[in-house]
Design a protein around this motif. Structure first.
Motif, PDB file in Angstrom:
ATOM      1  N   ALA A 129      -9.182  -5.842   2.857  1.00 47.95           N
ATOM      2  CA  ALA A 129      -7.859  -5.413   2.061  1.00 47.95           C
ATOM      3  C   ALA A 129      -8.134  -4.489   0.774  1.00 47.95           C
ATOM      4  N   ALA A 130      -9.423  -4.740   0.110  1.00 50.22           N
ATOM      5  CA  ALA A 130      -9.786  -3.541  -0.835  1.00 50.22           C
ATOM      6  C   ALA A 130      -9.924  -2.382  -0.219  1.00 50.22           C
ATOM      7  N   LEU A 131     -10.839  -2.593   0.674  1.00 46.61           N
ATOM      8  CA  LEU A 131     -11.070  -1.172   1.370  1.00 46.61           C
ATOM      9  C   LEU A 131     -10.086  -0.359   1.938  1.00 46.61           C
ATOM     10  N   GLU A 132      -9.107  -1.102   2.500  1.00 48.82           N
ATOM     11  CA  GLU A 132      -7.995  -0.672   2.871  1.00 48.82           C
ATOM     12  C   GLU A 132      -7.128   0.327   1.897  1.00 48.82           C
ATOM     13  N   ARG A 133      -7.009  -0.319   0.752  1.00 48.31           N
ATOM     14  CA  ARG A 133      -6.319   0.141  -0.237  1.00 48.31           C
ATOM     15  C   ARG A 133      -7.037   1.302  -0.860  1.00 48.31           C
TER      16      ARG A 133
ATOM     17  N   PRO B  35      -6.677  18.393 -14.081  1.00 52.09           N
ATOM     18  CA  PRO B  35      -7.356  17.825 -13.065  1.00 52.09           C
ATOM     19  C   PRO B  35      -7.650  16.178 -13.657  1.00 52.09           C
ATOM     20  N   LEU B  36      -6.552  15.401 -13.812  1.00 49.56           N
ATOM     21  CA  LEU B  36      -6.469  14.038 -14.334  1.00 49.56           C
ATOM     22  C   LEU B  36      -7.441  13.028 -13.336  1.00 49.56           C
ATOM     23  N   PHE B  37      -8.297  12.305 -14.224  1.00 53.35           N
ATOM     24  CA  PHE B  37      -8.942  11.422 -13.346  1.00 53.35           C
ATOM     25  C   PHE B  37      -8.205  10.216 -13.257  1.00 53.35           C
ATOM     26  N   ILE B  38      -7.748   9.905 -11.863  1.00 49.78           N
ATOM     27  CA  ILE B  38      -6.961   8.603 -11.792  1.00 49.78           C
ATOM     28  C   ILE B  38      -7.772   7.668 -10.979  1.00 49.78           C
ATOM     29  N   ASN B  39      -8.115   6.701 -11.930  1.00 50.55           N
ATOM     30  CA  ASN B  39      -8.689   5.419 -11.696  1.00 50.55           C
ATOM     31  C   ASN B  39      -7.900   4.231 -11.057  1.00 50.55           C
ATOM     32  N   ALA B  40      -7.718   4.381  -9.774  1.00 51.34           N
ATOM     33  CA  ALA B  40      -6.712   3.570  -9.088  1.00 51.34           C
ATOM     34  C   ALA B  40      -7.408   2.031  -8.967  1.00 51.34           C
ATOM     35  N   ARG B  41      -6.658   1.161  -9.628  1.00 53.66           N
ATOM     36  CA  ARG B  41      -7.021  -0.340  -9.965  1.00 53.66           C
ATOM     37  C   ARG B  41      -6.473  -1.096  -8.929  1.00 53.66           C
ATOM     38  N   THR B  42      -7.350  -2.131  -8.316  1.00 58.86           N
ATOM     39  CA  THR B  42      -6.717  -2.880  -7.335  1.00 58.86           C
ATOM     40  C   THR B  42      -6.792  -4.280  -8.206  1.00 58.86           C
TER      41      THR B  42
ATOM     42  N   ILE C 291       0.841  -1.151   0.176  1.00 55.79           N
ATOM     43  CA  ILE C 291      -0.038   0.081   0.013  1.00 55.79           C
ATOM     44  C   ILE C 291       0.983   1.393  -0.005  1.00 55.79           C
ATOM     45  N   ALA C 292       2.051   1.391   0.741  1.00 56.56           N
ATOM     46  CA  ALA C 292       2.712   2.250   1.077  1.00 56.56           C
ATOM     47  C   ALA C 292       3.324   2.727  -0.500  1.00 56.56           C
ATOM     48  N   ALA C 293       4.119   1.599  -1.134  1.00 55.81           N
ATOM     49  CA  ALA C 293       4.564   1.900  -2.527  1.00 55.81           C
ATOM     50  C   ALA C 293       3.583   2.527  -3.332  1.00 55.81           C
ATOM     51  N   GLN C 294       2.411   1.904  -3.644  1.00 53.31           N
ATOM     52  CA  GLN C 294       1.414   2.200  -4.426  1.00 53.31           C
ATOM     53  C   GLN C 294       0.873   3.699  -4.448  1.00 53.31           C
ATOM     54  N   SER C 295       0.807   4.002  -2.971  1.00 55.59           N
ATOM     55  CA  SER C 295       0.164   5.276  -2.868  1.00 55.59           C
ATOM     56  C   SER C 295       1.186   6.310  -3.107  1.00 55.59           C
ATOM     57  N   ALA C 296       2.679   5.965  -2.955  1.00 53.06           N
ATOM     58  CA  ALA C 296       3.582   6.658  -3.383  1.00 53.06           C
ATOM     59  C   ALA C 296       3.631   7.049  -4.827  1.00 53.06           C
ATOM     60  N   ARG C 297       3.410   6.052  -5.734  1.00 48.96           N
ATOM     61  CA  ARG C 297       3.024   6.043  -7.009  1.00 48.96           C
ATOM     62  C   ARG C 297       1.971   7.109  -7.466  1.00 48.96           C
ATOM     63  N   LEU C 298       0.836   6.668  -6.923  1.00 56.44           N
ATOM     64  CA  LEU C 298      -0.220   7.425  -7.353  1.00 56.44           C
ATOM     65  C   LEU C 298       0.023   9.007  -6.668  1.00 56.44           C
ATOM     66  N   SER C 299       0.556   9.286  -5.595  1.00 59.48           N
ATOM     67  CA  SER C 299       0.810  10.597  -5.335  1.00 59.48           C
ATOM     68  C   SER C 299       1.657  11.273  -6.466  1.00 59.48           C
TER      69      SER C 299
ATOM     70  N   ALA D 181      -6.506   8.894  -0.313  1.00 59.29           N
ATOM     71  CA  ALA D 181      -5.708   9.905   0.302  1.00 59.29           C
ATOM     72  C   ALA D 181      -4.413  10.255  -0.454  1.00 59.29           C
ATOM     73  N   ALA D 182      -4.009   9.497  -1.452  1.00 56.13           N
ATOM     74  CA  ALA D 182      -2.748   9.684  -2.238  1.00 56.13           C
ATOM     75  C   ALA D 182      -3.014  10.477  -3.559  1.00 56.13           C
ATOM     76  N   GLY D 183      -4.394  10.833  -3.975  1.00 58.87           N
ATOM     77  CA  GLY D 183      -4.768  11.400  -4.899  1.00 58.87           C
ATOM     78  C   GLY D 183      -5.626  10.745  -5.842  1.00 58.87           C
ATOM     79  N   ALA D 184      -6.064   9.529  -5.528  1.00 62.37           N
ATOM     80  CA  ALA D 184      -6.890   8.758  -6.783  1.00 62.37           C
ATOM     81  C   ALA D 184      -8.369   9.474  -6.932  1.00 62.37           C
ATOM     82  N   SER D 185      -8.642   9.477  -7.902  1.00 65.01           N
ATOM     83  CA  SER D 185     -10.230   9.864  -8.174  1.00 65.01           C
ATOM     84  C   SER D 185     -11.327   8.801  -8.197  1.00 65.01           C
ATOM     85  N   GLY D 186     -10.966   7.569  -8.464  1.00 64.74           N
ATOM     86  CA  GLY D 186     -11.878   6.339  -8.561  1.00 64.74           C
ATOM     87  C   GLY D 186     -11.141   5.217  -8.262  1.00 64.74           C
ATOM     88  N   PHE D 187     -11.988   4.198  -7.809  1.00 63.62           N
ATOM     89  CA  PHE D 187     -11.428   2.869  -7.384  1.00 63.62           C
ATOM     90  C   PHE D 187     -11.990   1.802  -8.400  1.00 63.62           C
ATOM     91  N   PHE D 188     -11.168   1.073  -8.905  1.00 63.02           N
ATOM     92  CA  PHE D 188     -11.518   0.213 -10.098  1.00 63.02           C
ATOM     93  C   PHE D 188     -11.125  -1.230  -9.248  1.00 63.02           C
TER      94      PHE D 188
END
Length: 256
Positions: free
Chosen positions: A171-175, A146-153, A126-134, A181-188
């Motif tokens: 685990a999905a909800l934690e991600r 204002p890029l729409f970042i659709n963060a996929r798990t 989670i920490a590494a992916q959050s850093a990438r999203l940030s 918090a890292a700046g994602a716009s949506g969750f896939f």
């Protein structure tokens, strides 16, 4: 609309209960056909784009070629264009930041970015992916888009036994929370088809949820009732089109 207006329009189309439906495209021709069919936005599918150009999935298609394809799509439709960007063509925050700037330069206003390690094993923690999203969000802000970042798990895609998917929800909800918090716009959450689990995911995360319409998934109307804000079709449209083309070609080549 200019690029900023398209990005804002695209974000506004994600409504819980009234999902944006994306029939995934792979080139300028299919993008134009989708627009003519009434699509409010178009989105590529990475598998389809790669296959249409003779490559395998998993960032096998060169980034330069992918960006050329995206640029042609953007130049041929008036609607917003989102890109399945796989792992954002980089592992480090610095690398994904650089590739994001290049993607924004094509005129695209959205991207899918997954948490599986492309070319490796497992998922980023989670920490590494959050850093990438940030880093992606920061690159977009620096570009003024204002890029729409659709963060996929890929938690659900990696588990072929669908009876085990409800156990993956915590685990999905934690991600989802960390990605927001890292700046994602949506969750896939591709691979998730269980109605109860989809409903729980939509209720428990503030991000608009994207579900892929796979065999066994509830129909679009039901997904809307569950709170889904975006429905995509992944490689399905490409596979259907190629099957129909092959059947027509067989008929033509047989003199039928």
């Amino acid at each position: 609309m200019n690029q900023i207006e398209k990005a804002r329009s695209f974000a506004s189309l994600h409504e819980k209960g009234a999902p944006l439906i994306l029939y995934n495209i792979w080139d300028a021709g299919t993008a134009k056909a989708a627009e003519e069919a009434g699509a409010k936005a178009v989105a590529t599918g990475s598998w389809s784009v790669a296959a249409a150009h003779g490559y395998g999935d998993g960032e096998k298609i060169p980034l330069d070629l992918l960006l050329t394809i995206v640029q042609r799509i953007v130049g041929n439709v008036a609607v917003p264009v989102s890109v399945d960007f796989e792992g954002a063509y980089g592992k480090t925050p610095e690398d994904v930041s650089a590739s994001t700037r290049r993607l924004i330069g094509t005129g695209a206003i959205g991207m899918n970015v997954e948490d599986r390690i492309v070319g490796g094993d497992g998922l980023y923690d989670i920490a590494a992916q959050s850093a990438r999203l940030s880093a992606i969000r920061q690159a977009a802000e620096q570009a003024g888009i204002p890029l729409f970042i659709n963060a996929r798990t890929d938690l659900f895609l990696r588990e072929s036994d669908r009876t085990r998917h409800p156990a993956l929800l915590p685990a999905a909800l934690e991600r989802a929370q960390a990605y927001a918090a890292a700046g994602a716009s949506g969750f896939f959450a591709p691979g998730l088809v269980d109605a109860d689990s989809i409903g729980t995911l939509c209720r428990e995360t503030a991000l608009p949820v994207n579900v892929m319409l796979l065999d066994g998934a509830p129909p679009a109307r039901t997904l809307g009732d569950l709170g889904v804000a975006r429905i995509s079709h992944g490689p399905g449209p490409y596979r259907t089109a190629m099957r129909q083309f092959r059947e027509l070609a067989e008929t033509a080549l047989s003199g039928g």
